[in-house]
Scaffold this motif. Sequence first.
Motif, PDB file in Angstrom:
ATOM      1  N   THR A  51       3.521  -7.287  -4.031  1.00  0.00           N
ATOM      2  CA  THR A  51       2.524  -6.452  -3.441  1.00  0.00           C
ATOM      3  C   THR A  51       3.586  -6.147  -2.310  1.00  0.00           C
ATOM      4  O   THR A  51       3.928  -6.885  -1.287  1.00  0.00           O
ATOM      5  CB  THR A  51       1.191  -7.087  -2.909  1.00  0.00           C
ATOM      6  OG1 THR A  51       0.678  -7.305  -4.035  1.00  0.00           O
ATOM      7  CG2 THR A  51       0.619  -6.276  -2.085  1.00  0.00           C
ATOM      8  N   ASN A  52       3.525  -4.832  -1.904  1.00  0.00           N
ATOM      9  CA  ASN A  52       4.364  -4.429  -0.860  1.00  0.00           C
ATOM     10  C   ASN A  52       3.758  -3.297   0.086  1.00  0.00           C
ATOM     11  O   ASN A  52       4.651  -3.282   1.179  1.00  0.00           O
ATOM     12  CB  ASN A  52       5.944  -3.813  -1.449  1.00  0.00           C
ATOM     13  CG  ASN A  52       5.663  -2.608  -2.201  1.00  0.00           C
ATOM     14  OD1 ASN A  52       4.858  -1.757  -1.956  1.00  0.00           O
ATOM     15  ND2 ASN A  52       6.223  -2.732  -3.423  1.00  0.00           N
ATOM     16  N   TRP A  53       2.676  -3.131  -0.039  1.00  0.00           N
ATOM     17  CA  TRP A  53       1.837  -2.168   1.133  1.00  0.00           C
ATOM     18  C   TRP A  53       0.376  -2.345   0.718  1.00  0.00           C
ATOM     19  O   TRP A  53      -0.004  -2.326  -0.413  1.00  0.00           O
ATOM     20  CB  TRP A  53       2.393  -0.821   0.508  1.00  0.00           C
ATOM     21  CG  TRP A  53       2.240   0.063   1.793  1.00  0.00           C
ATOM     22  CD1 TRP A  53       1.056   0.262   2.742  1.00  0.00           C
ATOM     23  CD2 TRP A  53       2.954   1.162   2.071  1.00  0.00           C
ATOM     24  NE1 TRP A  53       1.027   1.058   3.502  1.00  0.00           N
ATOM     25  CE2 TRP A  53       2.178   2.068   3.205  1.00  0.00           C
ATOM     26  CE3 TRP A  53       3.912   2.130   1.396  1.00  0.00           C
ATOM     27  CZ2 TRP A  53       2.669   3.223   3.457  1.00  0.00           C
ATOM     28  CZ3 TRP A  53       4.420   3.024   1.895  1.00  0.00           C
ATOM     29  CH2 TRP A  53       3.694   3.760   2.985  1.00  0.00           C
ATOM     30  N   THR A  54      -0.279  -2.741   1.837  1.00  0.00           N
ATOM     31  CA  THR A  54      -1.978  -2.629   1.760  1.00  0.00           C
ATOM     32  C   THR A  54      -2.510  -1.584   2.641  1.00  0.00           C
ATOM     33  O   THR A  54      -1.713  -1.401   3.922  1.00  0.00           O
ATOM     34  CB  THR A  54      -2.245  -3.934   2.000  1.00  0.00           C
ATOM     35  OG1 THR A  54      -2.092  -4.543   3.206  1.00  0.00           O
ATOM     36  CG2 THR A  54      -1.810  -5.084   0.945  1.00  0.00           C
ATOM     37  N   MET A  55      -3.389  -1.077   2.463  1.00  0.00           N
ATOM     38  CA  MET A  55      -4.046  -0.344   3.371  1.00  0.00           C
ATOM     39  C   MET A  55      -5.686  -0.689   3.362  1.00  0.00           C
ATOM     40  O   MET A  55      -6.206  -0.904   2.179  1.00  0.00           O
ATOM     41  CB  MET A  55      -4.210   1.265   2.796  1.00  0.00           C
ATOM     42  CG  MET A  55      -2.605   1.767   3.190  1.00  0.00           C
ATOM     43  SD  MET A  55      -2.669   3.659   2.917  1.00  0.00           S
ATOM     44  CE  MET A  55      -2.632   3.845   1.248  1.00  0.00           C
ATOM     45  N   ASN A  56      -5.953  -1.037   4.587  1.00  0.00           N
ATOM     46  CA  ASN A  56      -7.656  -1.335   5.013  1.00  0.00           C
ATOM     47  C   ASN A  56      -8.120  -0.051   5.556  1.00  0.00           C
ATOM     48  O   ASN A  56      -7.540   0.251   6.579  1.00  0.00           O
ATOM     49  CB  ASN A  56      -7.814  -2.673   5.475  1.00  0.00           C
ATOM     50  CG  ASN A  56      -7.528  -3.755   4.493  1.00  0.00           C
ATOM     51  OD1 ASN A  56      -8.103  -3.764   3.720  1.00  0.00           O
ATOM     52  ND2 ASN A  56      -6.446  -4.332   4.979  1.00  0.00           N
ATOM     53  N   PHE A  57      -9.147   0.279   5.370  1.00  0.00           N
ATOM     54  CA  PHE A  57      -9.900   1.607   5.822  1.00  0.00           C
ATOM     55  C   PHE A  57     -11.109   1.087   6.682  1.00  0.00           C
ATOM     56  O   PHE A  57     -11.910   0.462   6.137  1.00  0.00           O
ATOM     57  CB  PHE A  57     -10.147   2.478   4.686  1.00  0.00           C
ATOM     58  CG  PHE A  57      -9.025   3.103   3.858  1.00  0.00           C
ATOM     59  CD1 PHE A  57      -8.334   4.152   4.066  1.00  0.00           C
ATOM     60  CD2 PHE A  57      -8.574   2.323   2.858  1.00  0.00           C
ATOM     61  CE1 PHE A  57      -7.411   4.492   3.496  1.00  0.00           C
ATOM     62  CE2 PHE A  57      -7.446   2.788   2.194  1.00  0.00           C
ATOM     63  CZ  PHE A  57      -6.809   3.727   2.279  1.00  0.00           C
TER      64      PHE A  57
END
Length: 171
Positions: A161-167
Amino acid sequence: MSDERIIFLEKGDNSMSSASDFDFFIGKWSVSHRRLKERLANGTEWDEFSGTTETRKILGGTGNCDENYLQLPGDAYHAITLRTFDPATAQWAIWWLDGRHPGNLDVPMRGQFVDGVGTFLTKDTFQGKPIMVRFLWQVKPDGTPRWEQAFSSDDGLNWETNWTMNFTKSA
């Protein structure tokens, strides 16, 4: 039929996805990004930065697009995502267009939602080497969306896993 679609269809139940899968994502969002500084290099350092996203339906409800502003340290940029649903296959296609490279539309991710989790796969290259890319979309228990990207250099056996986004919903 492309290889990535064959791989995905073996893993999921085609009947679970619909054109309303991304309805949770329609609207304006503040984004908390976390991106691995070095990918596929056993890196442990992350960049954390903010952004915004605005998503709307298109194509009479069988697709959606979002406009993004990513405040990547030292390299802020705009980008768009285009998603379309094919009712004949119950599969989504997702394309990314980075405003820093407006002539290069990324290869499409393909996949579906099963049990509330959207899994999307494609084959691509990274630093000249073949990889698989995976997106996971889900809605957290508090009702907010979460996205993550992972790469695999061993044909999907192991994922980084190399990128996460929380909105967070914006006014």
